[in-house]
Design a protein around this motif. Structure first.
Motif, PDB file in Angstrom:
ATOM      1  N   ASP A   1      40.589  42.977  46.066  1.00 17.35           N
ATOM      2  CA  ASP A   1      40.770  41.890  45.102  1.00 17.35           C
ATOM      3  C   ASP A   1      39.693  42.061  44.040  1.00 17.35           C
ATOM      4  O   ASP A   1      38.530  41.702  44.236  1.00 17.35           O
TER       5      ASP A   1
ATOM      6  N   ALA B   1      37.933  38.689  42.756  1.00 15.92           N
ATOM      7  CA  ALA B   1      36.977  38.102  43.691  1.00 15.92           C
ATOM      8  C   ALA B   1      35.956  39.111  44.185  1.00 15.92           C
ATOM      9  O   ALA B   1      35.034  38.734  44.915  1.00 15.92           O
TER      10      ALA B   1
ATOM     11  N   GLN C   1      36.341  41.231  46.421  1.00 18.00           N
ATOM     12  CA  GLN C   1      36.435  41.089  47.868  1.00 18.00           C
ATOM     13  C   GLN C   1      37.350  42.158  48.445  1.00 18.00           C
ATOM     14  O   GLN C   1      38.439  42.412  47.923  1.00 18.00           O
TER      15      GLN C   1
ATOM     16  N   HIS D   1      36.360  36.083  38.142  1.00 22.61           N
ATOM     17  CA  HIS D   1      35.521  36.437  39.282  1.00 22.61           C
ATOM     18  C   HIS D   1      35.504  35.285  40.289  1.00 22.61           C
ATOM     19  O   HIS D   1      35.982  34.177  40.004  1.00 22.61           O
ATOM     20  N   THR D   2      34.924  35.555  41.418  1.00 20.99           N
ATOM     21  CA  THR D   2      34.926  34.581  42.505  1.00 20.99           C
ATOM     22  C   THR D   2      34.294  33.261  42.068  1.00 20.99           C
ATOM     23  O   THR D   2      33.231  33.243  41.441  1.00 20.99           O
TER      24      THR D   2
ATOM     25  N   SER E   1      41.250  33.076  40.172  1.00 17.50           N
ATOM     26  CA  SER E   1      40.580  34.160  40.900  1.00 17.50           C
ATOM     27  C   SER E   1      40.634  33.884  42.398  1.00 17.50           C
ATOM     28  O   SER E   1      41.717  33.742  42.959  1.00 17.50           O
ATOM     29  N   GLY E   2      39.476  33.789  43.040  1.00 17.98           N
ATOM     30  CA  GLY E   2      39.459  33.573  44.480  1.00 17.98           C
ATOM     31  C   GLY E   2      38.187  32.858  44.895  1.00 17.98           C
ATOM     32  O   GLY E   2      37.332  32.507  44.061  1.00 17.98           O
ATOM     33  N   PHE E   3      38.049  32.642  46.204  1.00 17.18           N
ATOM     34  CA  PHE E   3      36.907  31.925  46.765  1.00 17.18           C
ATOM     35  C   PHE E   3      36.215  32.804  47.811  1.00 17.18           C
ATOM     36  O   PHE E   3      36.875  33.550  48.542  1.00 17.18           O
ATOM     37  N   GLY E   4      34.906  32.680  47.877  1.00 18.91           N
ATOM     38  CA  GLY E   4      34.139  33.418  48.858  1.00 18.91           C
ATOM     39  C   GLY E   4      34.063  32.681  50.187  1.00 18.91           C
ATOM     40  O   GLY E   4      34.510  31.533  50.318  1.00 18.91           O
TER      41      GLY E   4
ATOM     42  N   ASP F   1      43.831  29.572  45.406  1.00 16.29           N
ATOM     43  CA  ASP F   1      43.408  30.760  44.676  1.00 16.29           C
ATOM     44  C   ASP F   1      44.542  31.267  43.782  1.00 16.29           C
ATOM     45  O   ASP F   1      45.644  30.708  43.755  1.00 16.29           O
TER      46      ASP F   1
END
Length: 702
Positions: A234, A237, A239, A452-453, A480-483, A499
């Motif tokens: 990803d 993120a 990731q 970005h995350t 985007s995404g989550f950590g 996300d």
């Protein structure tokens, strides 16, 4: 008065009588002494024979005890190997591209205990001391000696044959082990050649390929451990998502030790307690997960990874369906800084994974009890499949238009929504209200158009905003995404994280448009030609290179099954039977893909590479069958349809009949006809399901 010696004839007779008595007494004493000497010699012979047998028996028992101790030591060594998986991985240096250029250094062949011959019994252990002196002249002593010598010789021959058989078995196992080593060494040499050519490609910057190689190049995993998995990157993120196959429960030795019982002359297998086996297996799984994470982060010299989501699965039978599937036993999402702060050489694996890193580990992995996963590899990038050029790019969208789109999405989901002003919104982009009089209430929605995350601070800010607004729920939507830190923060709280891929899926579900980045424009497909039962069609040669066969339906679930048949209408062997337990045949020319389900409609697809089929294969039967335990028939299929699409775009469709009398149906068949291949719609079947279908085409059904 003094007595006087007799004289004359009476004196002579008396003396003669006394001499005779003395002779008789001497003979009696001699006989008694001879008897005692015989008895003493007999006891000595028996003692010597018994001593010889005791020594032979002692040597035999010591050998059996040593063998039991050796086998117990092998079990202990196996347990030590399993408990040292993480330590073994840490001893190796981190992977780099330079490793692909190094020559292969293989450990020499080590036969271990198989290299030691089985000791042959020593004849001296069975030898009976010979008779000496008067023993040799005594018939009874001689007979007993012969019996003992014959018994000892028979025992020696028996033990010698047993030792010979054991050594022959050792030599056979040694040969098999050597062949396995040679095969393994050849495979390592082959992989080394592939790695050398791969180094240049990896240097060009393929993130997923680089980390795949970092995981697969290590050869110091236990030999029977699977080394397989799926990786997805990803970019937004930063990731890496890894689905990694774990060893199954059978790697744990079922025995704890072997005990030799002298009184019964037998080995007793002492089982490992079930709780100990489960504890050891959980430790193995935790160590595998930590080792995979360590090898990824240690190989990341350029620090491309902000986080890794790792899902560990094992192949197991689903107790509800009886089918083999991937059961996820480990799931953890961890950020770089959190993982590198752990001293892996000193941790207890299970505690580190669960308590230290916040991961999930199955409480009963021996029973394939699955855990919840956060994100799987096949979910990364799934939103790009159906994107088109005219859909707006969410990354490039005007911020206010993006908030309006989010408001419209939740409006379509039944909420009353409005966007807030650009100033003084106090961290709220969209205010929503659930009108339900029982469960309803106010919802605050924050929209983050990030590449970005999303940092955990944004999640904590939303939590505070929700409390300040008196809302019942807070939702954070991002492109985007989550950590891992963000996902851990929302656990147990009335907060929802959406996300980018999930957002695109929700938009499509409600007829709204949006994509993430550049679209992958699908090529236009020709409409399918509808076929009636019994009707056939010629498949153009250009379409034969890759034919896609897809069966879909609602209602009851059916399994797609294919059979590769000769001109006589039977399979060549059971290997020509393609179904969920055997998804490929004929060197991959026929491949069955995993089942899919969307909006209540399930579908299953197979790929046929017709030119690659063996010459003996004249037709391919395309069939479906119902689950035998469900009691369902083909009449329980709703909106069922088969679509066959060729490589050049030609397509045909067939709707099979809903027949309540059958539970397995030959839907269609592809077959040779002179110089061409044709497709025929069929729609006929068997009342006894998959077994009847298989038997009718020559499959051996037990």
């Amino acid at each position: 008065m003094a007595r006087r010696r007799s004289s004359g004839v009476l004196g002579i007779l008396a003396e003669a009588q006394r001499q005779q008595q003395r002779q008789q007494e001497a003979q009696r004493r001699a006989a008694v002494a001879a008897q005692r000497q015989y008895e003493r010699a007999q006891r000595d012979a028996q003692r010597a024979a018994a001593q010889g047998e005791k020594e032979a028996l002692r040597a035999y028992q010591q050998g059996r005890e040593a063998d039991a101790a050796r086998r117990t030591a092998e079990l202990d060594d196996r347990v030590a190997e399993l408990q040292g998986i993480l330590a073994t991985g840490l001893r190796g240096r981190p992977f780099s591209l330079a490793d692909l250029q190094e020559p292969v250094r293989l450990a020499p062949f080590d036969p271990g205990p198989l290299g030691t011959p089985v000791p042959m019994p020593d004849p001296a252990w069975y030898r009976i001391p010979p008779l000496t002196g008067a023993q040799a002249l005594n018939p009874m002593a001689r007979r007993q000696y012969d019996e003992q010598a014959a018994h000892a010789q028979a025992r020696f021959e028996y033990d010698w044959r047993a030792a010979q058989a054991a050594d022959q078995q050792r030599l056979q196992r040694l040969g098999e082990y050597r062949a396995q080593y040679d095969s393994w060494a050849a495979e390592q040499q082959r992989l080394a050649g592939e790695y050398t050519g791969q180094a240049a490609r990896l240097a060009a910057g393929g993130v997923t390929e680089f980390f795949e190689t970092a995981l697969f190049w290590r050869t110091d995993w236990p030999e029977e451990f699977p080394k397989d998995g799926t990786l997805a990157w990803d970019e937004g993120a930063r990731q890496l998502v890894v689905d990694w196959q774990l060893p199954d429960f059978e790697v744990v030795p079922p025995l704890s030790r072997i005990r030799y019982v002298k009184t019964d002359d037998r080995d007793v297998d002492v089982a490992r307690p079930a709780t100990k086996s489960r504890e050891l297996y959980r430790e193995v799984l935790a160590q595998c997960a930590l080792r995979v994470l360590a090898e990824l982060f240690r190989a990341d010299a350029e620090q491309r990874l902000d986080s890794v989501a790792l899902n560990g699965y094992a192949a197991a039978v689903n107790p509800a369906t009886g089918r083999e599937e991937q059961r996820y036993l480990v799931s953890v999402m961890v950020e770089r800084a959190d993982f590198l702060a752990v001293d892996l050489e000193r941790v207890e694996a299970v505690s580190c994974l669960v308590d230290g890193l916040g991961g999930r580990l199955s409480a009963r992995p021996d029973k394939s009890e699955a855990v919840r996963t956060e994100r799987l590899a096949d979910e990364v990038g799934a939103h790009r499949e159906d994107a088109s050029e005219d859909e707006p790019d969410l990354f490039e969208m005007d911020p206010i238009a993006f908030e309006e789109l989010i408001a419209e999405l939740f409006r379509a989901r039944g909420l009353r929504t409005r966007t807030t002003a650009r100033s003084g919104d106090e961290g709220v982009d969209v205010l929503a209200e659930d009108p339900d009089p029982v469960t309803g209430g106010q919802i605050v929605i924050q929209a983050k158009r990030y590449r970005h995350t999303v940092p955990p601070t944004a999640v904590r800010d939303l939590d505070a905003t929700m409390v300040r607004q008196g809302a019942k729920l807070g939702i954070l939507v991002t492109t985007s995404g989550f950590g891992p830190g963000s996902r851990r923060w929302v656990e147990g709280k009335p907060l929802t994280l959406i996300d980018g891929p999930t957002l695109v899926g929700l938009l499509k579900e409600h007829g709204l448009r949006g994509r993430l980045g550049g679209p992958a424009v699908p090529s236009p497909q020709a409409p399918a030609v509808s076929l009636s039962p019994g009707e056939n069609a010629v498949i153009p040669a250009a379409d034969l290179t890759e034919v896609s066969v897809r069966f879909s339906s609602t209602g009851a679930e059916a399994d797609l099954t294919l059979l590769l048949l000769t001109a006589d209408g039977v399979v060549r062997s059971d290997e020509d039977f393609v179904f969920y337990h055997q998804p490929s045949a004929a060197n991959g020319s026929v491949t069955l893909h995993p089942k899919e389900s969307t909006a209540g409609r399930s579908s299953e697809r197979a790929t046929l590479r017709v030119p690659a089929l063996p010459a003996a294969v004249d037709r391919i039967a395309v069939s479906v069958n119902m689950d035998s335990d469900s009691g369902a028939s083909c009449a329980d299929l709703r909106e069922a349809g088969l679509e066959v699409r060729g490589a050049a775009g030609s397509a045909w469709a067939f709707s099979p009949p809903a027949d309540p009398a059958i539970s397995a149906m030959l839907v269609a068949e592809l077959y040779r006809h002179r110089e061409v291949w044709k497709l025929r719609a069929v729609g006929q079947g068997w009342a006894d399901g998959l077994a009847g279908l298989a038997r009718a085409h020559g499959v051996d059904v037990a």
